[in-house]
Design a protein around this motif. Structure first.
Motif, short mmCIF file in Angstrom:
data_model
loop_
_atom_site.label_atom_id
_atom_site.label_comp_id
_atom_site.label_asym_id
_atom_site.label_seq_id
_atom_site.Cartn_x
_atom_site.Cartn_y
_atom_site.Cartn_z
N CYS B 499 0.87 -1.38 -0.01
CA CYS B 499 -0.09 0.04 -0.01
C CYS B 499 0.81 1.31 -0.03
O CYS B 499 1.50 1.50 1.02
CB CYS B 499 -0.97 0.25 1.34
SG CYS B 499 -1.82 1.42 1.14
N ASP B 501 0.13 4.22 0.50
CA ASP B 501 -0.18 5.13 1.71
C ASP B 501 -0.17 4.67 3.00
O ASP B 501 -0.48 5.25 3.87
CB ASP B 501 -1.75 5.59 1.24
CG ASP B 501 -1.59 6.26 0.04
OD1 ASP B 501 -2.02 5.64 -1.02
OD2 ASP B 501 -1.45 7.42 0.13
N ASN B 502 0.45 3.55 3.23
CA ASN B 502 0.62 2.89 4.47
C ASN B 502 -0.83 2.87 5.26
O ASN B 502 -0.99 3.08 6.32
CB ASN B 502 1.43 3.70 5.29
CG ASN B 502 1.79 2.76 6.56
OD1 ASN B 502 1.85 1.83 6.80
ND2 ASN B 502 2.26 3.85 7.65
N ALA B 503 -1.94 2.40 4.37
CA ALA B 503 -3.13 2.38 4.90
C ALA B 503 -3.86 1.25 5.11
O ALA B 503 -4.82 0.75 5.21
CB ALA B 503 -4.05 3.24 3.69
N ARG C 32 7.77 -2.35 11.03
CA ARG C 32 8.42 -1.35 10.13
C ARG C 32 8.61 0.14 10.50
O ARG C 32 7.62 0.72 11.08
CB ARG C 32 8.15 -1.77 8.79
CG ARG C 32 6.86 -0.82 8.55
CD ARG C 32 6.31 -1.45 7.13
NE ARG C 32 5.29 -0.74 6.68
CZ ARG C 32 4.29 -1.09 5.96
NH1 ARG C 32 4.25 -2.37 5.44
NH2 ARG C 32 3.11 -0.32 5.82
N SER C 38 1.25 7.77 6.52
CA SER C 38 -0.07 7.98 5.59
C SER C 38 -0.29 9.64 5.66
O SER C 38 0.40 10.25 6.47
CB SER C 38 -1.16 7.39 6.32
OG SER C 38 -0.93 6.00 6.53
N HIS C 40 -0.10 11.50 3.01
CA HIS C 40 0.78 12.39 1.85
C HIS C 40 0.15 12.40 0.73
O HIS C 40 -1.12 11.88 0.75
CB HIS C 40 2.35 11.72 1.66
CG HIS C 40 2.17 10.28 0.95
ND1 HIS C 40 1.18 9.87 -0.10
CD2 HIS C 40 2.48 9.13 1.56
CE1 HIS C 40 1.45 8.54 -0.61
NE2 HIS C 40 2.04 8.05 0.60
N ARG C 53 9.23 4.24 0.66
CA ARG C 53 9.24 3.47 1.92
C ARG C 53 9.77 2.24 2.07
O ARG C 53 10.57 1.99 3.28
CB ARG C 53 7.51 3.41 2.48
CG ARG C 53 7.31 2.98 3.52
CD ARG C 53 5.94 2.50 3.80
NE ARG C 53 5.48 1.26 3.42
CZ ARG C 53 4.31 1.17 2.73
NH1 ARG C 53 3.55 2.17 2.61
NH2 ARG C 53 3.87 0.10 2.25
#
Lengths: 399, 542, 331
Positions: B499, B501-503, C32, C38, C40, C53
């Motif tokens: 993901c 967006d780290n969502a 991690r 989130s 952005h 990332r």
């Protein structure tokens, strides 16, 4: 310690005394002896710990300084003329990010045409980049201003440009009192950055700022630079009390009390001007010199006060604003009290020597009303060449 | 640090920007029906127990228990089931189907080796159920009913339990110790077993006061057809022959045996004949190999063992020393048509394997059960028309296999339990099948299937030793891990890792995931890159 | 019987409950770093946001969090730091467009001079900031062998400013300054530069290419790079749904197709010599890759430009031959 030493070398030795951790430099005449001097000191281990980066361009040089300063290291570079322009994009970047980089500009003319000799067009072309600009009038002052520059930069979190006339000062060999390490250490504390790259306290440096906040950022920067006028004076005073001599500061008045006319200028011509003024005074003419050491921030109030009661000011410009007139002259005109008649002259572009005879004649011409006020006068112009080239332009080309 | 206004920002301050507002659709985790479990006649959730087996070690027992929850005979299944799960397996579109049957066998065998048991934990209900027939349907129903807390009596006419598992399937396909071992486990739960007890009158049995009765009497009569035969000709039916063999008799079939028929029973009969000493065993079948109902694997093993096949042939007449065979040909409609050409085939005996019929003599004229085409009619809950009487296995219409019977047994148990307690039966929800196209097979390594080795031919012909041996633990593990986990998350972390967006939030090992709707922009990468197709995009209501 | 090596369900996935945690990707770890978190403003499906990332989390793990980042102007910088929001959770510096390499060199020098060289430096830039305007500073950094890992996120154009052509734009691609109008078939053949090869010509300690489609490979290369000192260069292909005209969900798939067709070779080099190559698993023709992106749509619309497609296939085939991307067994 008094040494018979080339100006560049003295500056190099003095910068080394200020313990920069990172030096990045790209060679350009007439700055080369400064960076060569530092290179020797680093290589010999006399300046340590210090990383000397042999960069690929001036843009790279200032960029490396930006990176180094942001990581919390005291950092230094030097350039001139074309090199200063090549790093132009990075100049407001350094000031905008608030990085206390110190840079020597060995003043040299800007091309085209290429010209490696001294005038002030390089530094003045970047006067609005947000850096402090200090002009040394002698090699002694150049040495002293570098020490003050590090203190100022780090106190203000702003970059500082120390200007010294290329070749005229950089390559002149004279007796200079180079400070000793102990006194410099006492004067200049270790660098304590306002912000830096730290894994234990991460921050994001260099965000994008939009219409909503940009004006405020600029306003604060403007206020900050103006407030620096006090710091420039304070640091000069502290320098005097630590090192025992007056050096730097905002203005350098010489025999301006009761003067009928003063020469206003920056840089090495001030020495010549002082000699000229001594001669004039001996001849009964009340002349004086008002040197401007701190060009940025512009010492408006101090200059206004210094010119009060002085009927005539003759500004010796070592650079012009093409298509608009003079730079220093216009600044002085805007600042001077209305009772001071300001004369605007250009002398010494591209390394043409500013002579005692020329300056003396200039003062006399002003006193005798031979210089029309309100115009910009090129007083060391070769009229013959100018006239014949202008005539050539007038000739109608035969189809 | 003293941060300059606007030029420098603190870390992670972007979390204030809820980019989830950008979405027009959102990913939703889903669990679909896997085609394997969907096609299992016993109703096993194959994907789930493969998932447990993949861990190895303690996972084997966990997987076995998952099977046992549904099907008490995994070791038997692993030998006699025709594995429609493998036919449906999506992996077949990639390289080869997962060897589900071999893994199930491995787990069943391991359970027998380790002596794993199941228990009854439900409180006794006080209800008593009679199961007529100790075959796979009856035993399966007994197993489930006992686990629900009911008391169960199983009555069978034979001397031993197992039904067709014992009396229809030869030992070289289903060793007796395996059969006995798994059956014993069921019996140990508390079955009241009455062997050698045929039920000849359903009404009389009902009068004994049972709360419910399950008719699981199978179809144990070999179908006979009229064949002109000399009186001295030896004609037997396959069902009786195999039954007798299992009961300890040794049928005398002679040196050359002809088997008439094309189903699995015909193949069993032919292979048995060989093992009993026939030098030739020939299968005579009126259609072709492609058309025969026998499973291909069985036919192949038979061919390996030297059994001959006479396709497109019917028996005209049986003589004491041979057969008169008429050749058929396929008509335009694909049905065999007589050609009038005949030939002689030497044979000492003929075994008829023409199908099986039920013996429903126990149903009186007023039993209340409807019989249609020789099978007992039932509704969707496997209840007959007679209240309290249920039926399943070979005695009802439908596919006839051990697995189907076991599945019927479970459904009957649920139906009986529902009927006794007044609750509704469990309805299986409409399956939402996991399609192959929804998987992302890139993430699966090329892994050719492991096949179970087979006994050497020499040993096959003379003994009833098991022909197909099982996989060892490493290979079984390898095979289980070839599963694509169709339509069900197996915690590969792709969605979490990919993901931008780290969502996707990863909650606890082994990895359950939640979409962070505050930040999910609905790009769909998670859906696309989920190897198992366990995520779908659903439109947002705007 | 077959032996059972490392096979497990979903071999190539990011993680797996059946694997030892240290065999899983860094991205599969619940703990991690999330160097870029989130909130952005990257476009949906942005390959660069993901790659940043992946790279920085792997670098953080390799350096135990002793890491600072220098970022050039570009998409990554713009969408991650609009006042007042920063998505970065590690120390981060943005100076100008073309100077990330020089700034990073200065930072590395400063850390060394001040006795903090346990802290490592990663510079990041897009393809524009690397191959075009960043070229001078980058070459200087390489030549001096400064201790910086420079990562180029290559989305093959100036995407942040509206999809203009860069020195990394592939031939035949349509961009805002290479539109296929008239007889033009998009960006010209015979232009463009390979920064990996240029980096190799500088003979720096480590050069590698990777894509956002193979996390294990990308992370391994970052970790390997961080185990070395001196100038190191990593070139990561990151599809841009907006600029390439591809569905946002297909970013990973398209990166994968780029490697499978041979147009983007994945390899490593040390001191100027190729030391390792990632062979293509399941090769495909270039059309499988091109057809999914509308920046190549003009090659297929109407009569199309089969000559151009053939030329692109030739490029792919030359890469395959040059780097040995197919094994003897690969069909």
């Amino acid at each position: 310690m008094l040494r018979q030493i080339e100006g560049s070398r003295a500056v190099a030795d003095t910068v080394a005394l200020c313990r920069p951790a990172v030096v990045a430099a790209y060679p350009i005449s007439p700055q080369t002896h400064i960076v060569e001097g530092l290179s020797d000191l680093v290589t010999a281990g006399d300046l340590a710990p210090c990383e000397y980066l042999l960069v690929e361009s001036e843009f790279g040089a200032l960029s490396a300084c930006i990176g180094a300063s942001a990581a919390g290291a005291r950092t230094y570079t030097a350039t001139s003329s074309q090199g200063l322009l090549f790093m132009a994009e990075a100049l407001p970047n350094a000031s905008g990010l608030g990085l206390p980089i110190v840079m020597t500009v060995a003043n040299r003319a800007l091309g085209a045409p290429i010209n490696i000799w001294n005038d002030h067009s390089d530094a003045l072309s970047q006067r609005d980049a947000g850096w402090l600009q200090l002009f040394a009038s002698s090699n002694q002052e150049a040495v002293d201003l570098h020490v003050q520059a590090f203190a100022l930069a780090e106190r203000l979190s702003l970059p500082v440009m120390v200007c010294m006339d290329g070749f005229v000062l950089t390559h002149a060999m004279e007796e200079i009192d180079v400070p000793d390490q102990e006194t410099v250490d006492a004067f200049l504390p270790a660098f304590a950055p306002r912000q830096w790259l730290d894994p234990d306290d991460p921050v994001t440096i260099g965000a994008m700022v939009g219409p909503g906040q940009f004006t405020e950022v600029k306003y604060l920067a403007a206020r900050h630079q103006l407030a620096a006028l006090d710091d420039v004076a304070e640091v000069a005073a502290e320098f005097e009390s630590t090192f025992g001599r007056a050096s730097g500061g905002l203005l350098q008045p010489y025999r301006t009390e009761d003067a009928e006319v003063v020469l206003v200028a920056m840089g090495s011509v001030l020495g010549t001007a002082a000699d000229v003024v001594d001669g004039l005074r001996d001849d009964g003419i009340a002349a004086g010199v008002l040197g401007i050491t701190c060009y940025r921030p512009w010492p408006h109030d101090e200059l206004h006060d210094a010119l009060r009661g002085i009927p005539r000011a003759v500004v010796v410009n070592r650079a012009i604003a093409v298509g608009a007139g003079s730079i220093l002259g216009r600044d002085v005109r805007l600042t001077a009290p209305p009772t001071t008649e300001v004369h605007d002259v250009v002398m010494g572009l591209g390394g043409r020597p500013v002579t005692r005879a020329g300056l003396r004649q200039l003062v006399l011409d002003v006193l005798h009303g031979r210089l029309e006020p309100g115009a910009l006068h090129f007083v060391d112009l070769d009229e013959t060449i100018a006239a014949s080239e202008l005539a050539r332009d007038e000739e109608v080309a035969v189809p | 640090m003293k941060l300059p206004y606007a030029v420098t920002l603190g870390p992670g301050s972007s979390l204030a920007d809820l980019t989830g507002t950008w979405r027009t659709e959102r990913p939703v985790y889903q669990t679909l029906t896997a085609p394997c479990g969907n096609s299992c006649p016993a109703g096993e959730d194959v994907r789930s127990w493969l998932y447990l087996a993949e861990s190895g070690g303690a996972g084997y027992e966990a997987a076995w228990r998952a099977i046992m929850d549904v099907n008490p005979f995994p070791a038997i299944m692993g030998r006699v089931c025709y594995h429609p799960c493998e036919t449906a397996c999506n992996r077949g579109n990639l390289d080869e189907a997962v060897g589900i049957n071999s893994v199930e066998r491995f787990l069943g065998d391991r359970a027998l080796e380790e002596g794993w048991q199941v228990e009854v934990s439900a409180p006794a209900t006080g209800k008593r159920v009679l199961v007529i027939g100790a075959g796979p349907a009856g035993l399966s129903a007994a197993y489930h009913l006992l686990r629900m807390g009911h008391a169960v009596t199983v009555r069978d006419s034979a001397a031993a339990v197992g039904g067709m598992m014992r009396y229809g399937i030869p030992a070289y396909r289903l060793p007796r110790d395996i059969l006995d071992g798994e059956v014993a486990r069921v019996l140990a739960l508390g079955v009241e077993l009455e062997l050698d007890t045929p039920v000849t009158d359903l009404d009389a049995a009902l009068a004994e006061g049972w709360d419910a009765v399950f008719l699981a009497v199978g179809a144990q009569l070999g179908r006979r057809t009229y064949l002109p035969a000399a009186s001295a000709a030896k004609v037997v039916d396959a069902v009786s022959m195999l039954h007798g063999l299992a009961a300890g008799e040794r049928p005398l079939l002679g040196r050359r045996v002809a088997v008439y028929g094309g189903g699995d029973t015909a193949i069993d009969a032919a292979r048995t004949a060989k093992r009993l000493g026939a030098s030739d065993a020939v299968v005579v079948y009126r259609r072709t190999r492609e058309r025969m109902p026998a499973h291909d694997d069985e036919v192949t093993q038979a061919e390996e063992e030297g059994i001959e096949f006479h396709w497109l042939s019917t028996i005209e007449r049986v003589e004491p020393d041979g057969l008169l065979i008429e050749q058929m040909e396929l008509g335009e409609d694909g049905f065999p048509q007589p050609t009038g050409r005949t030939e002689r085939l030497a044979a000492d005996s003929v075994v008829l394997a023409l199908g099986q019929d039920t013996d429903l003599s126990l149903l009186g004229p007023d039993s209340g059960c409807r019989v249609i085409d020789g099978t007992v009619d039932t509704n969707g809950s496997l209840a007959t028309a007679r209240a309290g009487v249920f039926a399943g296995g070979d005695v009802i219409a439908g596919e006839r296999s051990v697995t189907t019977a076991v599945g019927n047994g479970r459904r009957v148990a649920d139906s009986i339990d529902a009927w006794l307690s007044g609750r509704p039966t469990q309805r299986d929800p409409e399956p939402n099948l996991a399609q192959y196209e929804a998987l992302n097979t890139w993430y699966f390594e090329d892994a050719p299937r492991s096949h179970r080795p087979r006994l050497e031919l020499a040993r096959r012909s003379s003994t009833f030793d098991e022909v197909v041996t099982g996989l060892d633990a490493d290979t079984a593990l390898f095979e289980a891990r070839r599963c694509l986990s169709c339509g069900s998350c197996f915690s590969c972390d792709n969605c979490y890792a990919l993901c931008p967006d780290n969502a996707v939030l990863k909650i606890g090992p082994p990895g359950q995931y939640v979409i962070d709707l505050d930040y999910c922009k609905g790009c769909g990468i998670c859906v696309e890159e989920c190897p198992a197709g366990a995520i779908e995009m659903v439109p947002e209501e705007i | 019987m077959t032996t059972t090596p490392l096979y497990q369900i979903g071999t190539f996935a990011a993680g797996n409950r059946l694997l030892d945690p240290d065999q899983r990707s860094v991205q599969s770890d619940q703990d991690r770093t999330n160097a870029i978190t989130s909130g952005h403003r990257a476009c949906r499906g942005c390959g660069e946001a993901l790659a940043a990332r992946v790279v920085l989390d792997a670098a953080s793990r390799a350096t135990k969090g002793r890491l600072v980042t220098v970022n050039a102007t570009g998409c990554l910088e713009v969408f991650s730091t609009p006042y007042p929001e920063s998505a970065w959770q590690l120390p981060w510096l943005h100076s100008l467009f073309g100077n990330a390499a020089a700034v990073a060199s200065g930072t590395a020098a400063a850390l060394r001079a001040t006795g903090r060289d346990d802290i490592r430096v990663v510079a990041q830039a897009g393809d524009g900031g690397t191959v075009d305007i960043g070229m001078g500073c980058l070459s200087g950094m390489f030549e001096r062998n400064d201790d910086v890992l420079f990562v180029c996120y290559d989305n093959q154009g100036y995407m942040n400013t509206g999809v203009q052509r860069s020195g990394a734009t592939p031939p035949a691609a349509s961009t805002a300054t290479t539109r296929p109008v008239g007889t033009s078939a998009g960006n010209a053949f015979g232009t463009g530069k390979s920064l990996p090869l240029i980096a190799m010509a500088h003979e720096i300690p480590y050069v590698a290419t990777a894509t956002v489609a193979d996390l294990h490979d990308l992370e391994a290369k970052v970790v390997k790079a961080m185990s070395m000192h001196g100038a190191r260069y990593l070139h990561v292909l990151v599809p841009c749904p907006l600029g390439w005209g591809s569905p946002s969900a297909e970013t990973i798939q398209i990166a994968r197709l780029a490697t499978r067709c041979g147009l983007f070779p994945v390899f490593e080099a040390e001191h100027g010599a190729v030391t390792g190559v990632t062979r293509i698993r399941q090769p495909v023709p270039v059309t499988d890759y091109l057809e999914r992106q509308s920046r190549f749509a003009h090659l297929f619309a109407g009569a199309g430009r089969p000559d151009v497609v053939t030329a692109l296939q030739d490029r792919a085939d030359r890469n395959i031959a040059r780097y040995g991307l197919l094994t003897e067994e690969t069909p």
